[in-house]
Design a protein around this motif. Structure first.
Motif, mmCIF file in Angstrom:
data_model
loop_
_atom_site.group_PDB
_atom_site.id
_atom_site.type_symbol
_atom_site.label_atom_id
_atom_site.label_comp_id
_atom_site.label_asym_id
_atom_site.label_seq_id
_atom_site.Cartn_x
_atom_site.Cartn_y
_atom_site.Cartn_z
ATOM 1 N N UNK A 115 0.861 -1.191 0.000
ATOM 2 C CA UNK A 115 0.000 0.000 0.000
ATOM 3 C C UNK A 115 0.890 1.231 0.000
ATOM 4 N N UNK A 116 0.479 2.153 -0.809
ATOM 5 C CA UNK A 116 1.253 3.394 -0.893
ATOM 6 C C UNK A 116 1.227 4.099 0.454
ATOM 7 N N UNK A 117 2.356 4.459 0.963
ATOM 8 C CA UNK A 117 2.348 5.218 2.215
ATOM 9 C C UNK A 117 1.766 6.621 1.977
ATOM 10 N N UNK A 118 1.385 7.225 3.058
ATOM 11 C CA UNK A 118 0.748 8.539 2.899
ATOM 12 C C UNK A 118 1.748 9.594 2.459
ATOM 13 N N UNK A 119 2.868 9.539 3.112
ATOM 14 C CA UNK A 119 3.872 10.532 2.685
ATOM 15 C C UNK A 119 4.795 9.854 1.689
ATOM 16 N N UNK A 120 4.715 10.289 0.471
ATOM 17 C CA UNK A 120 5.594 9.702 -0.540
ATOM 18 C C UNK A 120 6.950 10.429 -0.502
ATOM 19 N N UNK A 121 7.942 9.616 -0.194
ATOM 20 C CA UNK A 121 9.279 10.219 -0.129
ATOM 21 C C UNK A 121 9.864 10.295 -1.539
ATOM 22 N N UNK A 122 10.664 11.268 -1.734
ATOM 23 C CA UNK A 122 11.352 11.345 -3.036
ATOM 24 C C UNK A 122 12.532 10.402 -2.996
#
Lengths: 566, 698
Positions: free
Chosen positions: B424-431
Motif C-alpha cells: 500500500x502506498x504510504x501517505x507521505x511519498x518520499x522522493x
C-alpha cells in the motif's frame, strides 16, 4: 636511550674487508710486489656476502681482501727481502750509470735472495695438504720444462723444472700409481693416486711454443718459483717414504754401461746433465737406500673399518684386487717404441704398468734392447705401413696402450693394427650419470669389462633403438599430458569406449602431481622450476647427441653399401 | 759603473798588443782618464795591482764619509777632498738639460767626481752589454788546432820528462797490500764463498705438529681443481662430439666468454698428426690469474630432490565428493552468459545473457522452461534465497526487475504475487533516487512484477538471506551513490553510505549476522548494519578485486582478483589474508563456496576452474577442468548428496560438472557433440557416459 649514535660502516662486515689498493698502501708495496706476495703466501680476494655494505654503500666493482689476511702479511719476513732487493736494484743501476764496474760486480755478488721453505710449511702444515694442491704445481713444472733455454725465463728455472718433473715421473713409475691417461687435443692428461690423493696433471705435446704476447711471464715465474719449492720438498718426502735415494740415481744393471758412466762422471761438468738425461730416459729403476732383497709383500690381514659391514669390506677388497691387477697390466710384455711415437709419454705409461720398454739407440739414451730382439711382444708404431715386420710380435698404434690403461685390461689388438682406422679415444674422466648421453663405444667397453664377448653390430643397433624408445618415453612423462590433446576430435554420442585402466591411473597420478605442484609455495616453486628446467635441458642434449650419432651411423652404413655395390 | 770591467780589456790590450801599436797605447792611456792625477805615467801603468787604489779606504760603505769634507786617503796618505759644492737636484736637472755629454757622464763614488766616458768606453760598454768580447779585434771563431789528435807525430807534443814516480813502486800501495796480506794471514779476510744456486731440499714435514695448523687454515677456501676433460676434448673423439658446420658457425660468432666449449673439438687420424695446442700457455696463465685474482666465496649448493619440494597433500580421491565429471550442458543462449543463479529448492536454474534474454531451466533435465526477453544485456541474476518466496532479481542496464518465474509450487508463486500486490502506498511519498514501477501488459504476463529504475547502470544484485532486502551495485569511482539497498515489501530504497571510498566491485550480505560486505578495488569493508559502523577492513594484498564469496558459516571470505590471486580471509583471525593462492595463470572472474562441503571454486580467464578442498590446516586443489571464457561460476549445493559446479561458457552453454560417485542419483545424461570442446573434456564426458550406461536407473 642515549649513548653515542652509531655511525655507518664503522663496524660489522665493512671493517672486515679491505680493498686491494688500500691493502697495498698499508703494506707500502708496489703493485708488482704485492702481487708476488699474494701469490707466494696464497692470499686471494674474498667475495663479501653483502657487497654494498662492505663497499660503503657504493656498488662499484672492487676486489676485497680480508683485513686479517693483510695483517697476516705484515709480519712476513719476505716483505723485508723485497725491499732489500729494490735497494739492490737501485744501487746496481747507479753503479752501472757511473760505469763503476767493480762496484757493480761486488753488488751483484751480494745479490739478496730469499727462501720459500717457511712459506711452504706455513701454507701446508701437513704433507697431505701439500699433496692435495700439487696438481697445478705439476702442470706448471711440466710446461716450464718444455720451454726453450733462451728467452722467456731463467735457464736455471727451466732446468730445475725439468729435474723435478723427471723425479716425479720416476716416483710414479716406482710406486706404480698411475691410474688414467687421456690424449686430448691440448696435451696428455695423467691421473695418479698418491697416498690416497687423486692427482691430475697435464703435459703439453713436445713442440716448440709460439709464445703469446698477452701473457705476463712474471706472474707465471712467481708461481713457478713457489711450485718448484713445493714440488722439491714433496719429491724429497715421497722418495723418503719409498726408501729411495734423493736426488735419485739409476741402478746400473749392466756393467758396461756402468763403466761408461763412471768414465763420464770423471768430467764433473757433464755428470749432473748426464744423470738427469739418464733419469729422464725412464728406463731403469732407482737406487734404494736400504737394498732390500725383494721381500715378497706379506698378504695383509683385512679388518673392517669402523662402521663398515661385511659387504663393504668385500667391496673394498675387490677394489684393491682390481687395482693390483691393473698395476700388473703390462707385466711380462716387452715393448719397442718406433721413433715417431712420443717416447717419453709411452715409456712412462708402460713402465708404470710393469712393461719392459726400449727404443732405438740413436733416439735417446737408455735403450736396453734392439729392434731385432726376438722376445719383443709389442712394437708401437705410428705410421701407415712398415716395411720390415717380424712375425712374432704385434704392431700396434700408440692409442692401444692408453686405451688399455683406461680400460684396465688388455684390449683386442686387432682394432689398433698399423694402418687401421682407430676406434674413438674416450675420456676416462667422464662418469656418466643417469640420463646422460653415453657413447656406444663406452657401452661396448663396459660390456667387455664385464666379460661379455663383443656382440654383432646389428644387436648393438637394436639395443640402442630400445634405449632411444625408453628415453622418449621418459620425455613424454615429463612433458605431461597436455601434448596429447588433439585439436579437433569428434565424438558421437552414445559410443562406448573401453576404459584403459592403467592409463587412467597414470593420468590420475599425473593430474594429482600437477595439482600438488600448483599448490607449492612461491619460493619452492621457483626452485622446482629451475631444477626441472635443468633436467629437461640435459635430457634434450642427450637426445640431440643420440640423434646425431644415429644419423652419422646411418650415413656411414649407406656409404659402406655403396662401396660394396661398386 | 766602473772599475773592474773597464780594466780588464785594458790589461788584455797591454798583454796582447804591448808595444805593437803606440797609438793605441795612447788611446788606452786616455781611457784611464778616471785617475785624479791627469799626467800619464808609464810606470804607473805597469802597476801589477788590479785594484784601483787612488782611494785607500777599501771596500766600505761610502756614506760613512758623509759628514766629512774628505772622502778617503790617497796612496800618499793625504786626504782626498770632496768637490767643494755638491750638486743638488736643480743642478742635476740643469746639467741634464744643458750638458750634451750628460748621458755619458757617471758619478764615481770613490772619488766623488763625475767622469765623462769616451767614445771607446761607450762602445766597450755596448759590446759587453751585448755579450760580445771587449776587444774589437778578438776573433772568437779562429780555427781550432788539435794538438792531441789521432795523427801520430814524430815529435812529442810536450817536452816534459816522465815523472820519477812512474819508475819506482808506490809506497802507499805497498803499505795497503801489506795490510791486506796481513789480514789474510790472520784469517780476518776470507775468500768469497761460491753462491749456492741449487735449492736444498729436506724433509720439511718431518715434525708435523698440530699447533702449526693456524686458525686461518680452517678459514681457507681451497681453489677448485681444474675441470677434467670430457670426450669432446679427445684427439679422436666419437663422431657425434664433433661440431657440424652450423654449430661451428654459431661457435665462431659467439663471444669467447659465452662459448660452452672453449675449444673446437677436432679429430685426428693418428697421434702423429696432433699439433701443439696454441692456447696452452694462455690457459695455464688464466689458471694462474684465477688462483690469485679471483675472489672466492663459499657457496652452498642446493641438492634437493625436486619431488621433496612438492607439498605432501592428501590425495584428492580421499577428499571426495567434489565435482569431477561434466554431465549436463544447457543449450539455448545465443551469446555470452553473464550470470546464473539456482533456486533455493534446487530445482530451477536461471541464467542471464548478453543476448538480452533470461532463461529458466530445470536443472536435472536441462530443459528450458521459460525465456524472457528484457530490454538489454543482462548483467546479473539472483534468485531470492528465501524458500517461501519465488522471486528472481534481474539487472540489465539501469534497471532491475523482479520476476516471479511461476515455476514450482503454485502456492508459493501466488503467495509471492500476493506479497507484492499487497503493498500500500504510504501517505507521505518520499522522493527516492530509484523509481519503483509495476509493469503492465505483456511484461506482467511474463512474470515481471516490479521494475526499479536506477540513476546508473547496475552491475550486480545480491539478496539478503531473508529475501526482503536487495543490494544493487552501481560501480562509479568516488561517487556517493554506488550501493543501494532496496526493501521489497515496503518498496523503499536507501543509500547506506554517504561516501564511498574507491570503486565498489561487489557486495554481499553476511549469511547469519547483520553484516554487509563491500569489496572495493583493494579492500573488503565489513559494515555492521545495526550499529551502522565499519567493523573490519580486510586487506586483500591484490591490485583489483573481481569477485567475492562468503562462506555460509559466515567466518570465511574468499576474494578473487584480476592479478591472478585468490585471497582467503578468516574473519576471526586477521584482516590480512590467511592464505593467498596463485594457482591461476590469468585474472580470476568468479569464486564460489559450497554450502556444506569445505569446497571452494575459482574460475579464471585462462579457461580453468579449480576446485579446492580448503580446511584450516591445509588447502588441496582437488580438481581442475578447463572450459572456455568463464564469466561466473556457482556451486550447486542445495541437496546434500549433490555436489556439482556450474560454469557458464561462451556460446551460451552452461557446463555442469558433478561429483563422480553420485551421478546415478542425479540420473543425467550427457548430450554434447561440440567440436570446440577440448579433447580432455570430451574424454571425461564420454567416460562418464560409459559409466552411466551401466547404471540401472537409466
Amino acid at each position: 636511550m642515549g649513548g653515542l649514535q652509531k655511525k655507518k660502516y664503522e663496524s660489522g662486515s665493512a671493517t672486515n674487508y679491505i680493498s686491494r689498493n688500500k691493502a697495498r698502501k698499508k703494506l707500502s708495496l708496489s703493485l708488482a710486489d704485492f702481487r708476488r706476495l699474494c701469490i707466494l703466501k696464497g692470499i686471494y680476494p674474498h667475495e663479501p656476502k653483502h657487497k654494498k655494505k662492505v663497499n660503503k654503500g657504493s656498488t662499484a666493482q672492487r676486489t676485497f681482501y680480508l683485513l686479517k689476511d693483510i695483517r697476516f702479511l705484515m709480519h712476513e719476513p719476505i716483505v723485508g727481502k723485497f725491499r732489500e732487493y729494490k735497494i739492490f736494484v737501485r744501487k746496481l743501476r747507479k753503479a752501472y750509470g757511473k760505469a763503476e764496474w767493480g762496484t757493480a760486480e761486488k753488488l751483484r755478488g751480494n745479490k739478496p735472495g730469499y727462501k720459500l721453505d717457511h712459506i711452504i710449511k706455513e701454507r701446508y702444515p701437513t704433507f697431505i695438504d701439500a699433496l692435495r694442491d700439487v696438481d697445478d704445481a705439476l702442470s706448471m713444472c711440466f710446461l716450464f720444462s718444455t720451454f726453450p733455454r733462451t728467452g722467456k725465463c731463467h735457464v736455471q728455472t727451466i732446468e730445475l723444472c725439468r729435474r723435478l718433473s723427471v723425479e716425479w715421473m720416476n716416483y710414479i713409475i716406482t710406486l706404480r700409481s698411475l691410474r688414467k691417461v687421456f690424449l686430448s687435443i691440448k696435451g696428455i692428461y695423467y691421473q695418479a693416486e698418491v697416498l690416497g690423493q687423486i692427482i691430475t696433471w697435464l703435459v703439453p705435446y713436445q713442440f716448440a711454443h709460439d709464445h703469446p704476447t698477452d701473457v705476463d711471464y712474471r706472474v707465471m715465474a712467481t708461481f713457478t718459483e713457489l711450485y718448484t719449492t713445493l714440488l722439491g720438498f714433496i719429491n724429497f718426502r715421497l722418495y723418503q717414504t719409498l726408501n729411495l735415494v734423493y736426488p735419485p740415481k739409476v741402478t746400473h744393471s749392466q756393467p758396461a754401461v756402468m763403466l761408461h758412466f763412471d768414465l763420464l762422471s770423471e768430467f764433473g761438468f757433464y755428470c749432473s746433465l748426464l744423470s738427469l738425461s739418464k733419469l729422464s730416459a725412464l728406463s731403469a729403476s732407482l737406487v734404494r737406500v736400504v737394498s732390500t732383497a725383494e721381500a715378497e709383500e706379506a698378504e695383509l690381514d683385512h679388518f673392517p673399518a669402523e662402521g663398515e659391514d661385511g659387504e663393504k669390506l668385500a667391496e673394498r677388497l675387490k677394489a684393491r684386487q682390481d687395482q693390483d691387477r691393473q698395476e700388473k697390466l703390462f707385466e711380462g710384455l716387452k715393448f719397442f717404441l718406433n721413433r715417431e711415437v712420443p717416447r717419453e709419454s709411452l715409456a712412462f705409461v708402460l713402465r708404470c704398468f710393469g712393461a719392459q720398454v726400449s727404443w732405438d739407440k740413436s733416439l735417446c739414451i737408455g735403450s736396453t734392447y734392439d729392434v731385432t730382439d726376438e722376445t719383443i711382444t709389442h712394437h708401437v708404431v705410428d705410421r701407415p705401413s712398415l716395411e720390415k715386420q717380424y712375425i712374432n710380435r704385434y704392431y700396434v698404434q700408440p692409442q692401444w696402450v692408453y686405451d688399455c690403461v683406461n680400460a684396465r685390461m688388455l684390449l683386442p689388438v686387432e682394432d689398433y693394427f698399423v694402418g687401421v682406422t682407430l676406434p674413438p679415444h674416450l675420456s676416462p674422466f667422464v662418469e656418466e650419470k643417469e640420463g646422460d648421453y653415453v657413447p656406444p663405444e663406452k657401452l661396448k667397453l663396459l660390456a667387455l669389462q664385464k666379460g661379455e664377448r663383443p656382440e654383432e653390430e646389428e644387436d648393438n643397433d637394436d639395443s640402442e633403438e630400445e634405449e632411444d624408445e625408453d628415453q622418449s618415453d621418459d620425455e613424454d612423462e615429463l612433458k605431461g599430458m597436455e601434448e596429447k590433446q588433439a585439436s579437433s576430435v569428434k565424438v558421437t554420442p552414445g559410443e562406448a569406449k573401453p576404459v584403459n585402466r592403467q592409463r587412467a591411473e597414470q593420468e590420475a597420478k599425473a593430474e594429482e602431481k600437477r595439482l600438488a605442484v600448483m599448490m607449492m609455495k612461491k619460493r619452492d616453486k621457483y626452485l622446482y622450476d629451475k631444477i626441472m628446467f635443468g633436467k629437461k635441458r640435459s635430457v634434450r642434449e642427450a637426445n640431440k647427441m643420440s640423434a646425431k650419432r644415429k644419423a652419422l651411423d646411418e650415413a656411414s652404413k649407406a656409404n659402406k653399401k655403396k662401396k660394396l655395390k661398386k | 759603473f766602473k772599475s773592474t770591467k773597464e780594466r780588464k780589456p785594458k790589461k788584455k790590450q797591454n798583454v796582447s798588443a804591448d808595444g805593437e801599436n803606440q797609438e793605441e797605447k795612447v788611446t788606452s792611456g786616455s781611457d784611464s782618464g778616471l785617475r785624479v792625477s791627469s799626467q800619464v805615467d808609464e810606470y804607473e801603468q805597469d802597476t801589477s795591482d788590479e785594484e784601483d787604489i787612488r782611494n785607500t779606504v777599501g771596500n766600505i760603505p761610502m756614506e760613512w764619509y758623509k759628514d766629512y769634507p774628505h772622502i778617503g786617503y790617497d796612496l800618499d796618505g793625504k786626504k782626498i777632498f770632496k768637490p767643494i759644492r755638491n750638486k743638488d737636484e736643480l743642478d742635476e736637472f740643469l746639467d741634464k738639460m744643458e750638458n750634451p755629454d750628460y748621458w755619458r757622464t757617471i758619478h764615481d763614488k770613490m772619488t766623488g767626481t763625475d767622469v765623462c766616458l769616451s767614445d771607446e768606453q761607450v762602445d766597450l760598454v755596448h759590446r759587453l752589454q751585448q755579450g760580445k768580447f771587449g776587444d774589437v779585434n778578438f776573433n772568437e771563431y779562429e780555427p781550432a788546432i788539435d794538438f792531441f789528435s789521432n795523427e801520430v807525430m814524430i815529435h812529442p807534443v810536450t817536452n816534459r820528462p816522465a815523472d820519477k814516480r812512474s819508475f819506482i813502486p808506490s809506497l802507499i800501495e805497498k803499505e795497503k797490500v801489506g795490510k791486506l796480506v796481513h789480514a789474510i794471514k790472520m784469517g780476518w779476510i776470507k775468500p768469497r764463498r761460491p753462491k749456492e744456486t741449487a735449492p736444498q731440499y729436506y724433509d720439511l714435514w718431518a715434525k708435523e705438529d698440530p699447533n702449526a695448523i693456524l686458525g686461518r687454515h680452517k678459514m681457507h677456501i681451497p681453489a677448485p681443481k681444474m675441470r677434467l676433460p670430457g670426450h669432446e676434448e679427445s684427439y679422436n673423439p666419437p663422431p657425434e662430439y664433433l661440431l657440424t658446420d652450423e654449430e661451428r658457425q654459431v661457435w665462431e660468432q659467439q663471444d669467447p666468454d659465452e662459448r660452452k666449449l672453449s675449444f673446437l673439438p677436432q679429430k685426428y687420424l693418428s697421434l702423429r698428426a696432433v699439433p701443439a695446442f696454441s692456447r696452452f700457455i694462455q690457459e695455464r696463465f688464466e689458471r694462474c690469474l684465477d688462483l690469485y685474482l679471483c675472489p672466492r666465496q663459499r657457496k652452498m649448493r642446493v641438492n634437493v630432490n625436486p619431488e621433496d619440494l612438492i607439498p605432501k597433500l592428501p590425495r584428492p580421491r580421499d577428499l571426495q565428493p567434489f565435482p569431477t565429471l561434466q554431465s549436463l550442458v544447457y543449450h539455448g543462449h545465443s551469446s555470452l552468459i553473464r550470470s546464473i543463479s539456482i533456486s533455493p529448492s534446487g530445482q530451477w536454474l536461471v541464467s542471464g545473457s548478453d543476448d538480452c534474454t533470461v532463461r529458466f531451466w530445470e536443472v536435472c533435465t536441462t530443459r528450458c522452461l521459460k525465456t524472457m526477453e528484457v530490454g538489454g544485456p543482462v548483467k546479473s541474476v539472483a534468485w531470492n534465497p528465501a524458500p517461501s518466496i519465488s522471486l528472481v532479481a534481474v539487472s540489465y542496464g539501469e534497471n532491475v526487475i523482479l520476476v516471479n518465474p511461476g515455476l514450482g509450487d503454485r502456492l508459493i508463486c501466488s503467495a509471492t504475487d500476493q506479497l507484492i500486490s499487497s503493498y500500500e502506498e504510504p501517505e507521505e511519498v518520499k522522493d527516492q533516487q530509484v523509481q519503483w514501477a509495476v509493469p503492465e501488459g505483456k511484461a506482467q504476463e511474463q512474470g515481471q512484477r516490479l521494475i526499479l529504475t536506477h540513476p546508473k547502470a547496475v552491475k550486480q544484485v545480491s539478496w539478503h538471506g531473508r529475501g526482503d532486502y536487495l543490494a544493487c551495485v552501481m560501480p562509479d569511482d568516488g561517487s556517493s551513490l554506488q550501493v543501494v539497498i532496496h526493501q521489497v515489501s515496503r518498496r523503499r530504497t536507501q543509500n547506506p553510505f554517504h561516501r564511498n571510498k574507491g570503486a565498489v566491485q561487489c557486495v554481499s550480505f553476511h549469511p547469519s549476522r547483520p553484516y554487509f560486505l563491500v569489496a572495493t578495488q583493494r579492500y573488503v569493508r565489513v559494515y555492521n548494519l545495526i550499529k551502522q559502523e565499519l567493523t573490519k577492513k580486510l586487506m586483500a594484498n591484490c591490485k583489483w578485486i573481481s569477485s567475492m564469496a562468503v562462506h555460509p558459516g559466515g567466518d570465511n571470505v574468499i576474494c578473487g582478483s584480476y592479478d591472478c590471486r585468490l585471497a582467503w580471509f578468516d574473519l576471526d583471525l586477521s584482516t590480512k589474508p590467511y592464505k593467498v593462492l596463485r594457482h591461476h595463470k590469468k585474472a580470476l572472474r568468479g569464486v564460489a563456496y559450497h554450502k556444506h562441503y569445505p569446497l571452494f571454486a575459482s574460475g579464471s580467464d585462462d579457461g580453468t576452474v579449480i576446485v579446492c578442498h580448503g580446511m584450516v590446516y591445509n588447502v588441496t586443489a582437488c580438481f581442475c577442468f578447463s572450459s572456455l571464457a568463464l564469466s561466473h561460476i556457482s556451486f550447486y549445493s542445495v541437496r546434500e548428496w549433490c555436489v556439482s559446479i556450474f560454469s557458464p561458457q561462451l556460446f551460451g552453454l552452461i557446463d555442469v560438472y558433478i561429483a563422480n560417485h553420485i551421478y546415478s542419483n542425479l540420473g543425467c545424461i550427457v548430450t554434447i557433440t561440440l567440436p570446440t570442446l577440448s579433447s580432455s573434456q570430451v574424454r571425461k564426458a564420454s567416460s562418464s557416459f560409459a559409466l552411466t550406461l551401466h547404471c540401472p536407473k537409466l
